[in-house]
Write an enzyme that holds these catalytic residues in place. Structure first.
Site, mmCIF file in Angstrom:
data_model
loop_
_atom_site.group_PDB
_atom_site.id
_atom_site.type_symbol
_atom_site.label_atom_id
_atom_site.label_comp_id
_atom_site.label_asym_id
_atom_site.label_seq_id
_atom_site.Cartn_x
_atom_site.Cartn_y
_atom_site.Cartn_z
ATOM 1 C CD GLU A 1 -55.301 -83.932 68.248
ATOM 2 O OE1 GLU A 1 -54.203 -83.348 68.359
ATOM 3 O OE2 GLU A 1 -56.277 -83.681 68.971
ATOM 4 C CE LYS B 1 -59.693 -83.950 71.103
ATOM 5 N NZ LYS B 1 -59.908 -82.488 70.959
ATOM 6 C CE LYS C 1 -52.050 -81.515 70.857
ATOM 7 N NZ LYS C 1 -53.361 -81.512 71.358
ATOM 8 C CD GLU D 1 -51.366 -76.980 73.822
ATOM 9 O OE1 GLU D 1 -51.348 -77.858 72.942
ATOM 10 O OE2 GLU D 1 -52.072 -77.066 74.847
ATOM 11 C CG ASN E 1 -55.119 -75.613 72.947
ATOM 12 O OD1 ASN E 1 -56.200 -75.430 72.373
ATOM 13 N ND2 ASN E 1 -54.751 -76.790 73.403
ATOM 14 C CD GLU F 1 -51.699 -76.379 69.799
ATOM 15 O OE1 GLU F 1 -50.491 -76.149 69.828
ATOM 16 O OE2 GLU F 1 -52.290 -76.973 70.726
ATOM 17 C CB SER F 2 -58.382 -76.264 70.236
ATOM 18 O OG SER F 2 -57.425 -77.102 70.796
HETATM 19 O O1 LIG Z 1 -59.818 -81.623 73.799
HETATM 20 C C1 LIG Z 1 -59.952 -81.573 75.040
HETATM 21 O O2 LIG Z 1 -61.048 -81.723 75.623
HETATM 22 C C2 LIG Z 1 -58.766 -81.345 75.932
HETATM 23 C C3 LIG Z 1 -58.945 -81.296 77.307
HETATM 24 C C4 LIG Z 1 -57.867 -81.128 78.160
HETATM 25 C C5 LIG Z 1 -56.596 -81.009 77.643
HETATM 26 C C6 LIG Z 1 -56.399 -81.071 76.256
HETATM 27 C C7 LIG Z 1 -57.460 -81.224 75.413
HETATM 28 N N1 LIG Z 1 -57.303 -81.308 74.045
HETATM 29 C C8 LIG Z 1 -56.050 -81.401 73.393
HETATM 30 C C9 LIG Z 1 -55.973 -80.531 72.207
HETATM 31 O O3 LIG Z 1 -55.233 -79.586 72.276
HETATM 32 C C10 LIG Z 1 -56.802 -80.840 71.009
HETATM 33 O O4 LIG Z 1 -56.951 -82.222 70.872
HETATM 34 C C11 LIG Z 1 -56.283 -80.309 69.660
HETATM 35 O O5 LIG Z 1 -55.846 -78.994 69.729
HETATM 36 C C12 LIG Z 1 -57.406 -80.410 68.614
HETATM 37 O O6 LIG Z 1 -58.543 -79.704 69.056
HETATM 38 P P1 LIG Z 1 -59.960 -79.854 68.363
HETATM 39 O O7 LIG Z 1 -59.782 -79.540 66.905
HETATM 40 O O8 LIG Z 1 -60.846 -78.872 69.043
HETATM 41 O O9 LIG Z 1 -60.385 -81.269 68.554
#
Ligand SMILES: O=C(O)c1ccccc1NCC(=O)[C@H](O)[C@H](O)COP(=O)(O)O
Length: 262
Positions: free
Chosen positions: A55, A57, A118, A167, A188, A218-219
């Site tokens: 991503e 970001k 996204k 998601e 997520n 995810e995340s």
């Molecule tokens: O990332 C956030 O803080 C967030 C807050 C509110 C809604 C969505 C959010 N993030 C979107 C995502 O799902 C992430 O950008 C994506 O899964 C990647 O996650 P990461 O690897 O932890 O940056």
């Protein structure tokens, strides 16, 4: 009111304003409507796929600024060089500092792998917009949509030749998606209302998703060893943002990460 409620309320107003200014026919005239798309499903199922959806970001509601110097060009080239399965680009400006122009710029460079738009889709107009800017895949977040909206927006995306990443974060959200067969489902690990991240979410919900689906975690994926663990639960895709973007060279960080999962 949670941050997710705020984002959705803001999005609805933003889209209403854009719809009043930009006729949908204008979007349909975009050259992207004529191009063939790249399939996320195919890319994740390819023999030897890294499974990594990397991503772009810049910032997030939970972390604030993550990287405000990296450019789309260097990160896209870096991710492609690392052999990611797909790219994810945040196009929301107010909360994530992204733009639709980011995705359009990445598309010019990336002529080989799928790109996920996204964003927080709350209106069919955004799906037409996604096609117009060159995306291959859209995100539908079950926490923000009704069961009927998930179905209708999913159908609209398919009509436009776009794939959908559905998601979810809870069993209730999974239950909103009717006919799960053959869908791409992302779990997520981040609770979008509290920002709490727990990888156990992927593991707990994995068994509730039929084998015909592609499962994406995810995340909060910060270590290559997590990928090995998730693969044992049938995950084929791994969406990673911050782990790469918080470094001075996200492409190189992605390459190092991928070298460790091979
Ligand atoms: O990332 C956030 O803080 C967030 C807050 C509110 C809604 C969505 C959010 N993030 C979107 C995502 O799902 C992430 O950008 C994506 O899964 C990647 O996650 P990461 O690897 O932890 O940056």
């Amino acid at each position: 009111m949670t941050i997710l409620d705020k984002i959705i309320a803001f999005k609805k107003k933003e889209i209403a304003k854009i719809k009043a200014e930009v006729p949908v026919q204008k979007l349909v005239q975009s050259p992207s409507f004529g191009r063939a798309t790249f399939s996320l499903k195919k890319s994740l199922l390819e023999v030897g796929s890294t499974g990594i959806i990397a991503e772009f970001k810049r910032q997030s509601p939970s972390k604030g600024i993550i990287n405000d110097t990296a450019t789309i060009a260097e990160v896209t080239n870096g991710y492609l060089g690392a052999n990611v399965a797909a790219q994810s680009i945040l196009t929301d400006t107010s909360f994530f500092g992204g733009t639709m122009a980011d995705l359009m710029e990445a598309r010019v460079i990336n002529q080989q792998k799928p790109i996920l738009r996204k964003d927080f889709i709350v209106d069919g107009f955004q799906i037409v917009e996604a096609k117009a800017i060159g995306a291959d895949v859209i995100l539908l977040i079950a926490a923000c949509l009704t069961s009927a909206e998930l179905k209708n927006y999913g159908n609209l995306a398919a009509d436009l030749g776009l794939e959908v990443l559905y998601e979810i974060h809870t069993q209730e959200e999974l239950d909103k998606i009717n006919d799960l067969d053959n869908k791409i489902i992302g779990i997520n690990n981040r609770n979008l209302k509290t920002f709490e991240v727990d990888l156990e979410h992927s593991i707990k919900l994995a068994s509730q998703i039929p084998d015909s689906c592609i499962k994406i975690s995810e995340s909060g994926i910060s270590d290559p060893r997590i990928i090995m663990g998730l693969k044992e639960y049938g995950f084929q895709g791994f969406l990673i943002g911050e782990t790469f973007m918080k470094t001075a060279n996200p492409g190189e960080a992605c390459q190092d990460f991928i070298n460790q999962i091979r």
